[in-house]
Design an enzyme around this catalytic site. Structure first.
Site, PDB file in Angstrom:
ATOM      1  N   GLU A   1      36.109  50.033 162.831  1.00  0.00           N
ATOM      2  CA  GLU A   1      34.891  50.314 162.056  1.00  0.00           C
ATOM      3  C   GLU A   1      33.978  51.124 162.968  1.00  0.00           C
ATOM      4  O   GLU A   1      33.698  50.697 164.087  1.00  0.00           O
ATOM      5  CB  GLU A   1      34.255  48.985 161.656  1.00  0.00           C
ATOM      6  CG  GLU A   1      33.337  49.088 160.469  1.00  0.00           C
ATOM      7  CD  GLU A   1      32.893  47.706 159.998  1.00  0.00           C
ATOM      8  OE1 GLU A   1      33.749  46.870 159.682  1.00  0.00           O
ATOM      9  OE2 GLU A   1      31.682  47.490 159.969  1.00  0.00           O
TER      10      GLU A   1
ATOM     11  N   GLU B   1      35.404  41.000 161.897  1.00  0.00           N
ATOM     12  CA  GLU B   1      34.284  40.399 162.634  1.00  0.00           C
ATOM     13  C   GLU B   1      34.184  38.899 162.373  1.00  0.00           C
ATOM     14  O   GLU B   1      33.090  38.377 162.124  1.00  0.00           O
ATOM     15  CB  GLU B   1      32.969  41.104 162.280  1.00  0.00           C
ATOM     16  CG  GLU B   1      32.973  42.555 162.667  1.00  0.00           C
ATOM     17  CD  GLU B   1      31.620  43.245 162.497  1.00  0.00           C
ATOM     18  OE1 GLU B   1      30.674  42.636 161.970  1.00  0.00           O
ATOM     19  OE2 GLU B   1      31.507  44.414 162.916  1.00  0.00           O
TER      20      GLU B   1
END
Ligand code: GAL
Length: 817
Positions: free
Chosen positions: A510, A434
């Site tokens: 994720e 991210e």
């Protein structure tokens, strides 16, 4: 390059650099573990050999200086707006990094001798990881530094050591505030090694083993072996390969020519190879012997495996030619109450629990793992995504890795790849999680830069990145650049992303981020996002997630229905210190609620939801909640069942509540059976599971518990290795007179250990609990806790006692050999 890489059949092998088995005279490894002096705070002149450290604490490495606390909401308090969580305003986050005192400076000093070191010898000092900003000095001189706390690094210390004399190694570490989004740990939390060799030797991480050709009856093992020597010598290398039973199955011999640039390249055929997989974790060993004339000058071992990996557009991932999906979990590096200090027995226990769940893959979020974890994944059979960074140039936290990125990113990736590229468990590299650079101008160029380094150092594996800013990543080529496009929390957009991307497959890097507290049930039972309760707990009905995340079922649907989705890595396998979402601003919460398994290592209900789906070897039948709710008489108290069987019937005090069947059309009832209208009355609930033929297959009963009466103890292992490091995890349950767990019990339990072991730590899995882990007492949480006993170096019997006021004590005997 990328396409070639993706369609190629790939295989891997390993070097464990830390060959503690290396007893040969040609190479000597010292584990620098005992007798270190440690202190906190800046010291003037501590690198000086004459410095007096007598007043410092004596510690053993691995050591985490902050894990003993005390917990305090003012430790690393961060007033931040977490953009990746969609926050609009900055708020004060108290337990974001665990509320432990890891910030500041710490010094370590060690006096050591290395008898093997003499004039003409070479020496390397290897740090498996040092948290953080390490500056290393030997005999008063600065040897080098390494900022990133998670990476392994090494220095040639030949010119710093004194032959035949004592040496002083000093290490200064410094952790800055607002440098992390979770508990990073502090200190020399992984092992430190000194390796002494001859002048001509195989350097640290100096072999690279691949298996480019694998047929049914043979595999071609490609071994590249580097040589370090002060001048060229026509050395000879004999590499022999042994199978898991220790039998030599192949050998290659070659001579080094001046044109070889100090690298031997050997191609050795192994007949009838046994392939590595999570189900068959077969490891071979390459033993490299370097000769100068007839004299053996170095001997080095590399463990490796033989296996193929393939990623194919439309069809997904194949291991050894068989399609499969990653049934993975993300884990942070801390070991709960042990903190960041690495312990192989603690890691083995985690993997044992995950294996039982049917998990077959680990993402080392969001940093390089300890070498012991990679070794264990090889041995026990887990596929790994080894990850490097949580941020690149654009910061997520004020003093994070972005400060080092320009200068260190390449060096960090090189060390990550070199250390772990021989391990069959490592299936892919991840260059980040991210990273805000997804949306930044030229973010895709950074992605390519990092991916290219991985390819250069290891052309045999693909590279991924965990992306959350899907709109940016899909439009600016960021996602298209990657070998494997990995998305965090985007099951609803897998189809769309696949249409827009060239790869033809997508990974859930994720997933889920469901929150729950073990044994805590909240009413009414509804789907909630970011739900908070006064007691800072989350409901174990597994219906609560974050605004950006989902319940497990949402991801299951996509994993099951879409062929090109190649698997998932659930956030997280184990609870970890820090990031107590949804209670980030509500001290005393200081550890996560995301874990499938709590901080003490006890499975939450969710464990069985995953197990029912993932463990295809053993059946699962699990019913929730507990059935002891004084005061709820007459109120709706739903009952859920997580099972691998297709249907089950619920009985409440003997009365059938009907049969439920897993739905094929309704995604909400596809993975769990739910009786939502059950009215609570004390007594018992029983589920009877039926197999596909409608025959009774299994049953489980939960009874209303009476008053706490005694402590029941269960050890995960009752025979330990007498090595001073091995651990037994002892679960203590507060039970009523009939042996039922008292699910609300919070009794204060105290522990005593006698014999050939010592008390180590305790945890109860309560994210709000600020009782220190290292004191031999703690309150039970939801009736349970887990205490840890460590073996001594002498064999013998160990006795562990848990006692509490008003309860009959529990006693358990262990054996240490
Ligand atoms: C993700 C992030 C993880 C963790 C998780 C919690 O966005 O990558 O590190 O913060 O959210 O849901």
């Amino acid at each position: 390059m990328k396409r070639l890489l993706l369609i190629a059949l790939l295989t891997q092998a390993v070097l464990t650099v830390n060959t503690q088995t290396s007893t040969a005279q040609e190479r000597k490894e010292y584990l620098l573990s005992k007798g270190w002096a440690f202190t906190r705070g800046e010291q003037t002149d501590a690198a000086n050999p004459a410095f007096d450290d007598k007043k410092w604490e004596t510690v053993t490495i691995p050591h985490d200086w902050a894990i003993t606390g005390p917990f305090d909401g003012n430790n690393d308090v961060q007033k931040v707006k977490i953009e990746q969580n969609g926050e609009k305003n900055a708020t004060v986050k108290s337990g974001r990094t665990g509320g432990l005192p890891f910030i500041g400076i710490g010094w370590y000093r060690l006096k050591f001798s290395a008898p093997q070191f003499a004039a003409g010898k070479k020496a390397s000092l290897i740090f498996d990881g040092a948290m953080s900003n390490a500056k290393v000095y030997i005999n008063g001189k600065e040897v080098g530094m390494w900022p990133y706390g998670y990476n392994s690094f090494h220095f040639d210390v030949t010119n710093f050591l004194k032959p035949g004399a004592d040496n002083i190694l000093a290490v200064r570490l410094e952790n800055k505030p607002e440098s992390s989004r979770w508990y990073p740990g502090a200190g020399l939390y992984r092992n430190v090694h000194l390796v002494v060799t001859n002048d001509a030797h195989i350097p640290v991480w100096g072999t690279y083993v691949t298996t480019p050709v694998i047929e049914k009856d043979f595999a071609r093992v490609q071994v590249q072996t580097q040589i370090s020597a002060s001048s060229f010598k026509p050395l000879k290398l004999v590499t022999s390969i042994t199978d898991p039973q220790g039998k030599t199955v192949a050998e290659g011999s070659s001579a080094l020519a001046a044109t070889d640039l100090n690298t031997f390249s050997q191609s050795i055929a192994v007949k009838n190879p046994q392939l590595w997989s999570p189900e068959t974790p077969v490891l071979y060993t390459a033993t490299s012997k370097v000769y100068d004339g007839s004299k053996l000058v170095d001997e080095y071992t590399t463990k490796f495996g033989i296996r193929t990996i393939k990623f194919e557009a439309g069809n997904g991932f194949f291991l050894n030619g068989k399609a499969r999906k990653f049934k993975g979990v993300c884990n942070h590096h801390d070991l709960g109450p042990l903190g960041a200090a690495i312990n192989k027995a603690a890691l083995r226990r985690q993997l044992t629990i995950l294996k039982d769940m049917g998990c077959d893959a680990i993402r080392t979020s969001h940093n390089m793992p300890a070498p012991e974890l990679v070794e264990l994944c090889d041995e026990m059979g887990f596929m790994m995504m080894v990850e490097s960074f949580d941020e690149w140039k654009t910061p997520k936290v004020k003093n994070g890795y972005s400060q080092y990125f320009d200068q260190w990113a390449e060096k960090d990736i090189v060390n990550m790849v070199h250390r772990d590229r021989n391990h069959p468990s490592v299936i892919m590299w991840s260059i980040g999680n991210e990273v805000p650079d997804q949306g930044a101008k030229n973010g895709q160029k950074i992605a390519k830069f990092l991916q290219d380094i991985c390819h250069r150092e290891d052309p045999s594996r693909p590279v991924t990145v965990g992306m959350d800013r899907i709109d940016a990543a899909l439009t600016n080529n960021f996602a298209a650049v990657m070998d494997i496009a990995g998305f965090n929390y985007k099951p609803a957009r897998y189809e769309e992303a696949n249409l827009k991307l060239p790869q033809g497959f997508i990974l859930g890097t994720e997933t889920a981020s469901t929150v729950s507290s073990r044994g805590v049930y909240k009413f009414p039972v509804e789907f909630f996002k970011e739900k908070m309760y006064d007691d800072n707990q989350s409901s174990s009905y597994d219906f609560e997630a974050c605004p950006w995340s989902q319940v497990p079922d949402d991801e299951f649907v996509k994993q099951d229905d879409i062929k090109f989705v190649i698997g998932e890595f659930v956030w997280t396998g184990f609870d970890y210190l820090g990031e107590p979402t949804p209670y980030d601003t509500k001290w005393p919460s200081h550890s996560s609620y995301f874990g499938i398994i709590d901080l003490a290592g006890l499975p939450k209900d969710r464990f069985y939801l995953y197990r029912a789906k993932w463990n295809t070897e053993k059946p699962t039948l699990h019913v929730l909640p507990h059935w002891t709710f004084p005061g709820r008489e007459g109120q709706i108290t739903p009952v859920f069942c997580y099972t691998s069987y297709p249907s089950a019937e619920l009985f409440v005090n003997g009365k059938s509540m009907g049969k439920q069947e897993k739905s094929k059309t309704n995604n909400q009832t596809r993975y769990r059976l739910m009786w939502k209208d059950v009215v609570y009355q004390p007594g018992n609930i029983k589920v009877v599971a039926y197999d596909a033929n409608g025959k009774v297959a299994a049953e489980q009963t939960i009874k209303t518990a009476g008053k706490p009466h005694h402590i029941e103890l269960i050890a995960d292992r009752s025979t330990l290795d007498a090595d001073g490091k091995d651990l037994s995890y002892i679960t203590a349950k507060v039970c009523d007179a009939n042996g039922n767990l008292c699910p609300d019990a919070t009794n204060l339990l105290s522990f005593k250990v006698t014999g050939a072991g010592t008390y180590k730590v305790v945890a109860n899995g309560d994210a709000t609990n600020v009782q220190p882990f290292h004191q031999p007492q703690m309150n039970a949480f939801s009736g349970m806790l887990v205490a840890t006993v460590q073996s001594a170096e002498k064999p013998g019997k160990i006795e562990f006692t848990a006692s509490a006021k008003g309860l009959k004590s529990g006693v358990i005997a262990l054996n240490s050999k």
